[in-house]
Design an enzyme around this catalytic site. Sequence first.
Site, PDB file in Angstrom:
ATOM      1  N   GLU A 335       0.827  -1.197   0.000  1.00  0.00           N
ATOM      2  CA  GLU A 335       0.000   0.000   0.000  1.00  0.00           C
ATOM      3  C   GLU A 335       0.869   1.258   0.000  1.00  0.00           C
ATOM      4  O   GLU A 335       1.715   1.427   0.889  1.00  0.00           O
ATOM      5  CB  GLU A 335      -0.897   0.046   1.240  1.00  0.00           C
ATOM      6  CG  GLU A 335      -1.848  -1.120   1.396  1.00  0.00           C
ATOM      7  CD  GLU A 335      -2.609  -1.052   2.706  1.00  0.00           C
ATOM      8  OE1 GLU A 335      -3.834  -1.202   2.681  1.00  0.00           O
ATOM      9  OE2 GLU A 335      -1.970  -0.840   3.766  1.00  0.00           O
ATOM     10  N   CYS A 336       0.662   2.142  -0.945  1.00  0.00           N
ATOM     11  CA  CYS A 336       1.278   3.465  -0.991  1.00  0.00           C
ATOM     12  C   CYS A 336       2.798   3.390  -0.851  1.00  0.00           C
ATOM     13  O   CYS A 336       3.493   3.090  -1.813  1.00  0.00           O
ATOM     14  CB  CYS A 336       0.658   4.370   0.070  1.00  0.00           C
ATOM     15  SG  CYS A 336       0.907   6.140  -0.234  1.00  0.00           S
TER      16      CYS A 336
END
Length: 463
Positions: A335-336
């Site tokens: 994620e990210c």
Amino acid sequence: MSAPESTNATGSARCPAVFIAAPASGQGKTTVTAALARLLRNQGKVVRVFKTGPDYLDPQILEQASGQPVDQLDLWMAGEAYCRQRLHQAATQADLILVEGAMGLFDGEPSSADLAARFGIPMMVVMDVKGMAQTAAALMTGLAGFRQDVRILGLIANNCGSQRHRELIEQALPDSVPMLACVARNAEMTLPERHLGLVQAAEIRDDLETRFDAGARALEAEGLAAYLLAQPPVHFDAAVIDDEESLPSLLGCTIAVARDAAFSFLYQANLDLLEAMGAELRFFSPLADPAVPVSDALWLPGGYPELHGGQLATNQAMAASIRAFHEAGKPILAECGGLLYCLQSLTDYDGQTHPMLGLLPGDGWMRSRRGCQGMQTADLPEGPVRAHAHHRSIAEGTPEPIAFGRRQRHPAPGEAIFRQRQLTATYLHLFFPNNPAAIARLFGAEAPQPATVVETEECQGCN
């Protein structure tokens, strides 16, 4: 410590509660909330603090200040039942509940005011009054009268310059919106910031203690803690959400979770859900450890890899271990910041380019201005999961996405969702409790489960 209100036969719990809001971001909400939490803690009270919206940094600060876990509350991302259950649970344990708002109190759909109105929590407004006097009173008068379903207790004037400054504001306020506290300009209690918000608590833990104590002293002189504890208790009804017996199973599944200064954007609610489904979590540091722990799945959450690009690139033993994990076909969620780590390279704010894992074609670049933020639904093959984005980087040269995030109301495609073998990579930060069945499948649950999604009215955030 006084005994918290007990739960009655109808499943309701009672506890004084207050919502700390502001007319805009940057007014000092977190500074005041942390100072108040520390003051109450110093007095032997149990104070449970919540943060409105998808925020990782403020909860770290507030948890250290209060000594209690801090959960995020969001009517769109988490759902009303989830928020109600968390507030009810806190009311059975606490002497006071504090909820810190996000942005301006009426900003967004749902807004901080929507959350306060839904649960009947009175609000007090923190306003940076530097550079104005009677105008602060005019703004407060407007805020207090804007909605009839929101009760505003009064004003906390932050960054007040002098006793005369205080008097000018206080004399102009209507009787219905009193001055609750006045906080003088004090660099000793101001919380340090960087490009995505406040500096992480773990990086400045000792420094934060000094700032909390300075803030607690300032608020103690104003008598704010006693005023709030004397407020009539708010009734919080119990909510029915999935219990552990009804959750999909990850029993026997071991999940390696990256957690260090580069990867720290972890909702406690996500960790709690994985454990409730039976997963064993094994935390490790991509910065310092030589290998991923023996595990069945891997989670690379968001954080600040751009601040540690050189160290991540240098730890080739860890890079080889993660590549081998990927080659073995085991599930990976990135994620990210985890997405940036999975790319071929990352160029930081100083213009230095660092080689990354190379699990996903493409290169990451940090941008000094602008960024992407807002609520979206991640339409994964395993099922839809509500999420949010907040980043100041771009990823170029990436492969064709398998899907895009679905924005709350805007028709434009949201964040790309990539999949390479069993790697799922996206800028989106997923809120696992929104769809436990999809999360179980994402981390390798074999038996398909019916998707239980917390549905609420579609709302417009800051997209």
